[in-house]
Every structure is written in structure tokens, then in C-alpha cells.
Design a protein around this motif. Structure first.
Motif, PDB file in Angstrom:
ATOM      1  N   VAL A 187       0.856  -1.182   0.000  1.00 31.51           N
ATOM      2  CA  VAL A 187       0.000   0.000   0.000  1.00 31.51           C
ATOM      3  C   VAL A 187       0.892   1.232   0.000  1.00 31.51           C
ATOM      4  O   VAL A 187       1.832   1.322   0.797  1.00 31.51           O
ATOM      5  CB  VAL A 187      -0.931   0.016   1.234  1.00 31.51           C
ATOM      6  N   ALA A 188       0.635   2.177  -0.907  1.00 31.99           N
ATOM      7  CA  ALA A 188       1.445   3.387  -1.001  1.00 31.99           C
ATOM      8  C   ALA A 188       0.542   4.612  -1.012  1.00 31.99           C
ATOM      9  O   ALA A 188      -0.596   4.559  -1.477  1.00 31.99           O
ATOM     10  CB  ALA A 188       2.308   3.364  -2.258  1.00 31.99           C
ATOM     11  N   ARG A 189       1.062   5.703  -0.495  1.00 30.78           N
ATOM     12  CA  ARG A 189       0.332   6.968  -0.537  1.00 30.78           C
ATOM     13  C   ARG A 189       0.426   7.556  -1.945  1.00 30.78           C
ATOM     14  O   ARG A 189       1.437   7.378  -2.640  1.00 30.78           O
ATOM     15  CB  ARG A 189       0.901   7.948   0.488  1.00 30.78           C
ATOM     16  N   LEU A 190      -0.624   8.262  -2.370  1.00 33.27           N
ATOM     17  CA  LEU A 190      -0.683   8.833  -3.713  1.00 33.27           C
ATOM     18  C   LEU A 190      -0.659  10.353  -3.656  1.00 33.27           C
ATOM     19  O   LEU A 190      -1.121  10.960  -2.677  1.00 33.27           O
ATOM     20  CB  LEU A 190      -1.970   8.391  -4.421  1.00 33.27           C
ATOM     21  N   ASP A 191      -0.146  10.942  -4.734  1.00 36.21           N
ATOM     22  CA  ASP A 191      -0.300  12.394  -4.860  1.00 36.21           C
ATOM     23  C   ASP A 191      -1.665  12.687  -5.480  1.00 36.21           C
ATOM     24  O   ASP A 191      -2.478  11.781  -5.698  1.00 36.21           O
ATOM     25  CB  ASP A 191       0.844  13.000  -5.674  1.00 36.21           C
ATOM     26  N   ARG A 192      -1.933  13.936  -5.793  1.00 36.11           N
ATOM     27  CA  ARG A 192      -3.269  14.302  -6.284  1.00 36.11           C
ATOM     28  C   ARG A 192      -3.588  13.691  -7.646  1.00 36.11           C
ATOM     29  O   ARG A 192      -4.759  13.584  -8.013  1.00 36.11           O
ATOM     30  CB  ARG A 192      -3.406  15.828  -6.335  1.00 36.11           C
ATOM     31  N   ASP A 193      -2.552  13.326  -8.386  1.00 39.77           N
ATOM     32  CA  ASP A 193      -2.772  12.689  -9.689  1.00 39.77           C
ATOM     33  C   ASP A 193      -2.701  11.166  -9.609  1.00 39.77           C
ATOM     34  O   ASP A 193      -2.630  10.495 -10.632  1.00 39.77           O
ATOM     35  CB  ASP A 193      -1.738  13.199 -10.701  1.00 39.77           C
ATOM     36  N   TRP A 194      -2.690  10.628  -8.387  1.00 40.64           N
ATOM     37  CA  TRP A 194      -2.669   9.185  -8.132  1.00 40.64           C
ATOM     38  C   TRP A 194      -1.318   8.556  -8.457  1.00 40.64           C
ATOM     39  O   TRP A 194      -1.224   7.362  -8.714  1.00 40.64           O
ATOM     40  CB  TRP A 194      -3.775   8.457  -8.894  1.00 40.64           C
ATOM     41  N   ARG A 195      -0.244   9.334  -8.411  1.00 40.82           N
ATOM     42  CA  ARG A 195       1.087   8.751  -8.569  1.00 40.82           C
ATOM     43  C   ARG A 195       1.583   8.304  -7.199  1.00 40.82           C
ATOM     44  O   ARG A 195       1.508   9.062  -6.230  1.00 40.82           O
ATOM     45  CB  ARG A 195       2.063   9.765  -9.162  1.00 40.82           C
ATOM     46  N   PRO A 196       2.110   7.091  -7.069  1.00 43.24           N
ATOM     47  CA  PRO A 196       2.652   6.639  -5.783  1.00 43.24           C
ATOM     48  C   PRO A 196       3.817   7.518  -5.335  1.00 43.24           C
ATOM     49  O   PRO A 196       4.721   7.822  -6.125  1.00 43.24           O
ATOM     50  CB  PRO A 196       3.112   5.210  -6.074  1.00 43.24           C
ATOM     51  N   LEU A 197       3.797   7.924  -4.075  1.00 43.81           N
ATOM     52  CA  LEU A 197       4.866   8.768  -3.539  1.00 43.81           C
ATOM     53  C   LEU A 197       6.012   7.892  -3.045  1.00 43.81           C
ATOM     54  O   LEU A 197       5.798   6.946  -2.272  1.00 43.81           O
ATOM     55  CB  LEU A 197       4.334   9.620  -2.390  1.00 43.81           C
ATOM     56  N   PRO A 198       7.240   8.178  -3.470  1.00 51.16           N
ATOM     57  CA  PRO A 198       8.389   7.363  -3.046  1.00 51.16           C
ATOM     58  C   PRO A 198       8.526   7.363  -1.523  1.00 51.16           C
ATOM     59  O   PRO A 198       8.304   8.377  -0.850  1.00 51.16           O
ATOM     60  CB  PRO A 198       9.583   8.059  -3.712  1.00 51.16           C
ATOM     61  N   GLY A 199       8.900   6.209  -0.984  1.00 49.06           N
ATOM     62  CA  GLY A 199       9.162   6.092   0.436  1.00 49.06           C
ATOM     63  C   GLY A 199       7.930   5.908   1.306  1.00 49.06           C
ATOM     64  O   GLY A 199       8.052   5.859   2.542  1.00 49.06           O
ATOM     65  N   THR A 200       6.727   5.789   0.697  1.00 48.11           N
ATOM     66  CA  THR A 200       5.504   5.655   1.500  1.00 48.11           C
ATOM     67  C   THR A 200       4.947   4.238   1.500  1.00 48.11           C
ATOM     68  O   THR A 200       3.921   3.986   2.128  1.00 48.11           O
ATOM     69  CB  THR A 200       4.415   6.605   0.982  1.00 48.11           C
ATOM     70  N   ALA A 201       5.587   3.319   0.785  1.00 48.13           N
ATOM     71  CA  ALA A 201       5.031   1.968   0.646  1.00 48.13           C
ATOM     72  C   ALA A 201       5.131   1.201   1.961  1.00 48.13           C
ATOM     73  O   ALA A 201       6.104   1.331   2.708  1.00 48.13           O
ATOM     74  CB  ALA A 201       5.766   1.210  -0.452  1.00 48.13           C
ATOM     75  N   ARG A 202       4.097   0.433   2.246  1.00 46.81           N
ATOM     76  CA  ARG A 202       4.100  -0.471   3.399  1.00 46.81           C
ATOM     77  C   ARG A 202       3.443  -1.777   2.985  1.00 46.81           C
ATOM     78  O   ARG A 202       2.642  -1.807   2.066  1.00 46.81           O
ATOM     79  CB  ARG A 202       3.351   0.149   4.582  1.00 46.81           C
TER      80      ARG A 202
END
Length: 526
Positions: free
Chosen positions: A280-295
Motif C-alpha cells: 500500500v502506497a500513498r498517492l499524490d493528487r494525480d494518483w502517482r505513488p509517492l516514493p518512500g511511503t510503501a508499506r
């Protein structure tokens, strides 16, 4: 041939080369919209045939447990069950009286126009001529069935939108709606520890149902943000029932300690014989995965879906006009009385844009009243004219068009309710529209088309090096979308990777049909 209204014709009777006598209305689909339309039309005096792919009425929303499971309270798995039960009882009553012919397990694969009838002497010269429609269906036993009707209502519903990611083909990964169908129809869970992911309000209902049935739901992973609804506050305030429904879902998640993660997505599923965990990763407003947020979240099942896509094959095959919805899907362009751009064809429910069961019930009733007006010459909408069969909107016929006629109170309420619910549906669609950056979680080796096993890299190559600029060209170059599902699962992804906005897909057949059944059609069949 029937000799009385209580003896409906057999639509598949091979002894009658001309086929059964036309009914007034053929309804395709017995979900909320089709069911509401059928019982309303029958109550207004029309002879109705309902063709449905399901075994029992209710569609995907009011899915029933199989009789052999012995479910004592199937209504416990649904909300608004009384609205369905009332209409199902009406369907059975009309069926017993011969006003409705109900044909379950019938897949309508095409609708074709018959010859135009001679117009009456006083007809509007600009109005199209009335015609009879022929519906060809294939039964579950692959026998052919044919229905002729003066008018057709398409209530074909929708199917889930899937945005692929690495590992989405693993066993244990199911659609969010599919997980709910497993529970409602089979009384089974997709797993014991189920992550629910994607986008749209369906996720909350699915997570609550799974948790109530005994599953552990560690998280609901929502790619959108509910703060997007803030811009539509007036619409929300006009729909207090929807707010109450959201509060019920929220309370259910809190009660079962389900965590809600917004602006997050499942970007990969892991496992060998079955899914064992998801990233699971956090997304920016355009739904791009943000580096370093994956768990990594352990689970043995994943229920994932990004909303619904209107099922339009029959409608687009007829040439019905479409529009782009705020959720990025294509829906039918309908007028105030649920008419399509093709005279004689109406539609209701999710085909006009995803809006839920309550809206579908309202639109189904409105469509039925419009059809009765067209065939019987009675007003359909407040202050609206009576229409002859086959007449275009605005073609006035008879004394019902006299100024000062009092609009029906029931119609007024339906029109107001539809406007309110449709406004909420549009706000909901805009809030959960997929961002363009979602393709960033697709590695080149990730499968996009499951049927033909086409990876994302092949589609990117087709777009970048072979000149594919639309889904059709990408399909021809890679075979993506040529498999059993005919692009229903991978279509949005293929279009996105080819750089094309979703577009209506016209097909001569809406479902697989054995060649021998096509050969059995009469020579003059279209």
C-alpha cells in the motif's frame, strides 16, 4: 399464440415461423431499474416481457443466496430490501395475471429494428415512423429466444472498473463487487483477512458487510479523498439520506476497527499460490505513488475495484448517443423521460451514469410512464405532451396537450427525486474519478489483459514505437481486449496506456453466441 392475456406467448416457440405477437414493452434486465419499469408499465396496462441474465430478479444489487443454502433472512445482507420485495411481489402478481412474461437466464445478444409501420394520416410529418423491435436472446441451455416489442427499455446495469497492478491475477484477488456478490449469493467470504481497496463509496459497504460476516478487514484503501465532496456541499445537504447512509457505513467500520486510508492505493499484490500480502502506497493528487511511503499489509484476500462502468453494448450497437461522465466513463445521453437518441429505445439505471439502486428505481418508473405515454397517449411528465408511438419528443398528440392540464403529483415527485439523486451521483463520480498518474504503479511486466496475457510493456511499446494512439489500434497490435471478456476488464487500462480517453465500444453481439444459433436465424434477420 396466446388466446387471452393470461396465456403469454412462448418467445422461443419454433412452431410459429413469424415469431410471437409483439408485446408493448421489452425490458432487458431485472435489476432495480428494469424491475421498477416492468411493474409500473404493467400497472399502466402495457403487456411486458422481461428478459434477464440472472436466475432471479434483483440484479447485482439485490442478489439472492442460492435456494439450496437455506438462508433464513436474505434481507439481512441488503439495505432498502422492502423496496425490492414490494416490486418483486408485484412482478409475480402481474406474471400470474399474464401482464408480464418473465424470462430469467436469457442473455439478450442483439436488438434490431423491424420494418417501419405506416404512419397515421394525422401524424407529425417530422416524426419518425413507429416500428417493432426484435430482441434475440440466448438461454442458459444455449437455446434461441426471440421477442418482438413496440418499445424497448435497456436496464443492463454496469460492471466493475479494474485498474491493474502487479499481482492482480493472483488467486484471492477479487473485485470489490465480486466479494459482495460472493457474500450475498453464496454466503461465503473471499478470505479470512481481506484488504478492501480501490475507489468509490462501494468500498465502505463491502468492508462493512465482510466485517459483519466475520472477516478481518485490516484496512479500506481509498485512492481518492472524501474532502473532494466539500465543493459539493449544497448537493450533499439536499441528500440527507445519503449522508445518513455514509454515517452508518462509518460506524460499522469503527465498530469493527477497520482503518480507512484515503489517498492510498494497493500498488502490488504478493504471493505464490495465493495472495499473501499487498503493498500500500500513498498517492499524490494525480494518483502517482509517492516514493518512500510503501508499506506491506498481510492478507489472504484482496477485494479491489474503482467504481462501475455502464454496460452499453446493446445501446451502442443500436447507435444510441453517449456522453462522457465526470468519473471518466461513458454513459448514455438520455432526455428528461429516459429516452435515448434512437426513437423507441428507452434506458434507465446505471446505463445513464452510475447512481445506485435508489436512482435506478426512480428512473425505471419514469421510463415506464414515458413509454406508456408514447404507446397510449397519456402525459408522462409534468406539463408534458402525450406522444404517439414512435413520435419524437415534442410531437403533441391529442387533448392531453391542452394548456392548463394538471401535472401528476407522482411524476413531479419522481422528477424532483431524480434530479436530486442524479446531482449526488455526479458529485460522487467526480470525487472518485481515477487520476491520470495511476499507470505509474504498472511495471512493464505487469499483466494488463488477463485473457490474452498482454503486459503493460507491450502496450507501452505499441504506443511509443508502433504509433498506437487509441485502444483499437493497441488491440490490433497486441491482442489486448480480444479475449473472452472482450475488453471489459482491461478496456480502461488499455485506453489509458494508449493515451485515449474512454470511448463507446460498438459490438454486433453483446455476449458470446454459438455459431449454430446464428445459422438458425431466418434469412431476413438483421
Amino acid at each position: 399464440m396466446p388466446t387471452s392475456p393470461s396465456e403469454p406467448a412462448d418467445p422461443a416457440d419454433p412452431a410459429d415461423p413469424a415469431g410471437p405477437a409483439p408485446v408493448d414493452l421489452a425490458v432487458v434486465g431485472a435489476g432495480p431499474a428494469g424491475l421498477a419499469a416492468a411493474v409500473t408499465a404493467a400497472g399502466l396496462g402495457l403487456r411486458v416481457t422481461v428478459l434477464d441474465a440472472g436466475e432471479r430478479p434483483g440484479g447485482q444489487f439485490y442478489r439472492h443466496p442460492a435456494p439450496g443454502l437455506g438462508a433464513a433472512r436474505p434481507e439481512a445482507l441488503h439495505h432498502a430490501w422492502p423496496e425490492f420485495a414490494t416490486r418483486e411481489a408485484a412482478l409475480r402478481a402481474h406474471e400470474s395475471a399474464g401482464r408480464i412474461t418473465y424470462l430469467p437466464m436469457h442473455h439478450v445478444w442483439t436488438v434490431v429494428p423491424g420494418p417501419a409501420a405506416a404512419a397515421p394520416a394525422d401524424a407529425d410529418p417530422g416524426a419518425p415512423a413507429a416500428r417493432t423491435w426484435t430482441l434475440h436472446a440466448i438461454r442458459e441451455d444455449e437455446a434461441q429466444a426471440t421477442v418482438h416489442a413496440a418499445a424497448v427499455l435497456l436496464a443492463t446495469g454496469a460492471y466493475e472498473r479494474q485498474l491493474p497492478f502487479p499481482g492482480w491475477t493472483l488467486p484471492g484477488v477479487v473485485g470489490a463487487g465480486g466479494a459482495q456478490a460472493m457474500l450475498k449469493g453464496g454466503l461465503v467470504l473471499p478470505g479470512r483477512r481481506v484488504v478492501v481497496a480501490g475507489s468509490g463509496p462501494l468500498l465502505l459497504a463491502v468492508a462493512g458487510s465482510l466485517a459483519a460476516a466475520g472477516a478481518v478487514v485490516p484496512a479500506v484503501v481509498e485512492a481518492g479523498a472524501y474532502t473532494a465532496y466539500a465543493a459539493r456541499t449544497p448537493v450533499l445537504l439536499r441528500n440527507p439520506g445519503k449522508l445518513a447512509e455514509a454515517a452508518v457505513h462509518g460506524a460499522a467500520l469503527a465498530r469493527h476497527r477497520v482503518r480507512l486510508l484515503t489517498r492510498h492505493a494497493v500498488t502490488e499484490a504478493h504471493g505464490t499460490a495465493r495472495v499473501e500480502a499487498v503493498t500500500v502506497a500513498r498517492l499524490d493528487r494525480d494518483w502517482r505513488p509517492l516514493p518512500g511511503t510503501a508499506r506491506r499489509v498481510p492478507c489472504d484476500a484482496l477485494a479491489v475495484g474503482h467504481g462501475l462502468v455502464p454496460q452499453l453494448e446493446l445501446a451502442t450497437g443500436l447507435g444510441c448517443a453517449t456522453r462522457s461522465g465526470p468519473d471518466g466513463t461513458v454513459a448514455l445521453d438520455l432526455d428528461a423521460e429516459q429516452r435515448t437518441s434512437v426513437p423507441g429505445i428507452w434506458s434507465a439505471g446505471e446505463t445513464g451514469g452510475i447512481g445506485g439502486a435508489q436512482l435506478a428505481l426512480v428512473e425505471g418508473e419514469l421510463a415506464a410512464r414515458s413509454i406508456a405515454a408514447a404507446l397510449r397517449g397519456t402525459p408522462a411528465t409534468p406539463g408534458g405532451p402525450a406522444l404517439r408511438a414512435g413520435a419524437r419528443p415534442g410531437a403533441i398528440a391529442g387533448p392531453a396537450a391542452q394548456p392548463g392540464a394538471r401535472p401528476d403529483a407522482r411524476i413531479r415527485r419522481l422528477v424532483r427525486t431524480r434530479a436530486r439523486l442524479r446531482a449526488f451521483a455526479e458529485a460522487m463520480a467526480a470525487a472518485h474519478r481515477p487520476g491520470a498518474g495511476w499507470t505509474g504503479w504498472l511495471r512493464d511486466d505487469a499483466v494488463v489483459c488477463r485473457c490474452e496475457e498482454v503486459p503493460a510493456g507491450a502496450l507501452r511499446e505499441a504506443a511509443a514505437e508502433l504509433g498506437a494512439r487509441d485502444a483499437r489500434t493497441a488491440k490490433l497490435l497486441t491482442r489486448a481486449g480480444m479475449g473472452w471478456c472482450q475488453g471489459r476488464m482491461c478496456g480502461p487500462a488499455v485506453a489509458a496506456l494508449a493515451g485515449e480517453a474512454p470511448a463507446p465500444d460498438r459490438r454486433p453481439l453483446s455476449c458470446p453466441v454459438p455459431l449454430r444459433r446464428l445459422a438458425e436465424l431466418p434469412p431476413d434477420a438483421h
